[in-house]
Write an enzyme that holds these catalytic residues in place. Structure first.
Site, mmCIF file in Angstrom:
data_model
loop_
_atom_site.group_PDB
_atom_site.id
_atom_site.type_symbol
_atom_site.label_atom_id
_atom_site.label_comp_id
_atom_site.label_asym_id
_atom_site.label_seq_id
_atom_site.Cartn_x
_atom_site.Cartn_y
_atom_site.Cartn_z
ATOM 1 N N GLY A 45 138.988 -10.481 120.791
ATOM 2 C CA GLY A 45 138.440 -9.226 121.271
ATOM 3 C C GLY A 45 138.847 -8.153 120.282
ATOM 4 O O GLY A 45 139.791 -8.358 119.510
ATOM 5 N N GLN A 50 140.557 -0.039 116.783
ATOM 6 C CA GLN A 50 141.310 -0.927 115.883
ATOM 7 C C GLN A 50 140.754 -0.950 114.469
ATOM 8 O O GLN A 50 141.402 -1.457 113.557
ATOM 9 C CB GLN A 50 141.369 -2.337 116.465
ATOM 10 C CG GLN A 50 142.197 -2.373 117.748
ATOM 11 C CD GLN A 50 142.314 -3.768 118.296
ATOM 12 O OE1 GLN A 50 141.425 -4.236 118.977
ATOM 13 N NE2 GLN A 50 143.396 -4.458 117.961
ATOM 14 N N CYS A 88 148.239 -8.700 120.263
ATOM 15 C CA CYS A 88 147.178 -7.771 119.851
ATOM 16 C C CYS A 88 147.103 -7.748 118.334
ATOM 17 O O CYS A 88 148.136 -7.776 117.658
ATOM 18 C CB CYS A 88 147.513 -6.375 120.381
ATOM 19 S SG CYS A 88 146.332 -5.106 119.897
ATOM 20 N N LEU A 89 145.884 -7.684 117.792
ATOM 21 C CA LEU A 89 145.728 -7.636 116.331
ATOM 22 C C LEU A 89 146.428 -6.415 115.741
ATOM 23 O O LEU A 89 146.853 -6.441 114.581
ATOM 24 C CB LEU A 89 144.236 -7.572 115.958
ATOM 25 C CG LEU A 89 143.361 -8.780 116.324
ATOM 26 C CD1 LEU A 89 141.917 -8.507 115.933
ATOM 27 C CD2 LEU A 89 143.868 -10.046 115.660
ATOM 28 N N HIS A 130 142.711 -5.828 128.527
ATOM 29 C CA HIS A 130 143.335 -5.501 127.240
ATOM 30 C C HIS A 130 142.442 -4.550 126.432
ATOM 31 O O HIS A 130 142.915 -3.539 125.896
ATOM 32 C CB HIS A 130 143.602 -6.794 126.461
ATOM 33 C CG HIS A 130 144.257 -6.589 125.141
ATOM 34 N ND1 HIS A 130 145.590 -6.872 124.918
ATOM 35 C CD2 HIS A 130 143.783 -6.109 123.962
ATOM 36 C CE1 HIS A 130 145.880 -6.565 123.661
ATOM 37 N NE2 HIS A 130 144.804 -6.114 123.056
ATOM 38 N N GLU A 131 141.137 -4.865 126.364
ATOM 39 C CA GLU A 131 140.231 -4.044 125.545
ATOM 40 C C GLU A 131 139.982 -2.676 126.183
ATOM 41 O O GLU A 131 139.929 -1.662 125.485
ATOM 42 C CB GLU A 131 138.905 -4.773 125.288
ATOM 43 C CG GLU A 131 139.028 -6.098 124.522
ATOM 44 C CD GLU A 131 139.893 -6.025 123.268
ATOM 45 O OE1 GLU A 131 139.943 -4.969 122.611
ATOM 46 O OE2 GLU A 131 140.524 -7.047 122.943
ATOM 47 N N HIS A 134 142.759 -0.403 125.434
ATOM 48 C CA HIS A 134 142.618 0.170 124.086
ATOM 49 C C HIS A 134 141.765 1.439 124.139
ATOM 50 O O HIS A 134 142.083 2.441 123.514
ATOM 51 C CB HIS A 134 141.900 -0.809 123.149
ATOM 52 C CG HIS A 134 142.819 -1.721 122.393
ATOM 53 N ND1 HIS A 134 143.814 -1.275 121.557
ATOM 54 C CD2 HIS A 134 142.864 -3.076 122.314
ATOM 55 C CE1 HIS A 134 144.433 -2.308 121.018
ATOM 56 N NE2 HIS A 134 143.884 -3.420 121.463
HETATM 57 CO CO CO Z 1 144.448 -5.408 121.146
#
Ligand code: CO
Length: 169
Positions: A45, A50, A88-89, A130-131, A134
């Protein structure tokens, strides 16, 4: 083109995003760049923040490996508190148990502006939370203790420095 993933605590990641109002070519291009960046980084995702864009849109990965876009999403309902291992990235190489909900009901628009409602559970519900977090200016580390967050902050600062050094070389 894939863009660099922004590392927490960059301001774009800690600021609530603006709603998408223009469902034109610009949005399609942004979604494409997000997909490419996510695939390169092997994420399940990705939120616009990001790659440095403060707009309310994200990609969400299904369990079968496909993805769908969520534009201007809202959580309508959530139930069944659970604690799940999360990463998370934007917080590379750090995973921790995070409080979430087993089930969520969300509404969101797609790339042409059409509204959808979705009830999800398990991993899909997890990725959605999670998204959407963000897009509200939150990262999973916000759900952890201040002590842990402090340690992660130190780790991310070191990583940023190492990345900057790599770029100069
Ligand atoms: Co993330």
């Amino acid at each position: 083109m894939a863009r660099d993933i922004v590392i927490w605590p960059n301001k774009v990641l800690t600021t609530p995003t603006k709603p998408v109002t223009d469902f034109g070519e610009g949005l399609t291009k942004l979604l494409d760049e997000m997909t490419e960046s996510m695939k390169e980084a092997e994420g399940i995702g990705i939120a616009a923040t990001q790659i440095g864009v403060s707009l309310r849109c994200a990609w969400v990965g299904r369990e079968d490996g496909t993805f769908f876009e969520i534009i201007n999403p809202q959580i309508l309902d959530k139930s069944g508190p659970v604690v799940l291992e999360e990463g998370c990235l934007s917080v590379p190489d750090y995973f921790d148990k995070t409080p979430r909900f087993h089930k969520v009901k969300v509404k969101y628009q797609d790339r042409v502006g059409e509204w959808h409602e979705l009830e999800a559970e398990g991993r899909l519900a997890h990725v959605l939370q999670h998204e959407i977090d963000h897009l509200d200016g939150h990262v999973f580390v916000d759900h952890l203790s201040a002590l842990k967050r402090g340690l992660i902050l130190e780790k991310m600062r070191k990583l940023q420095k190492a990345l900057q050094r790599q770029k100069k070389e």
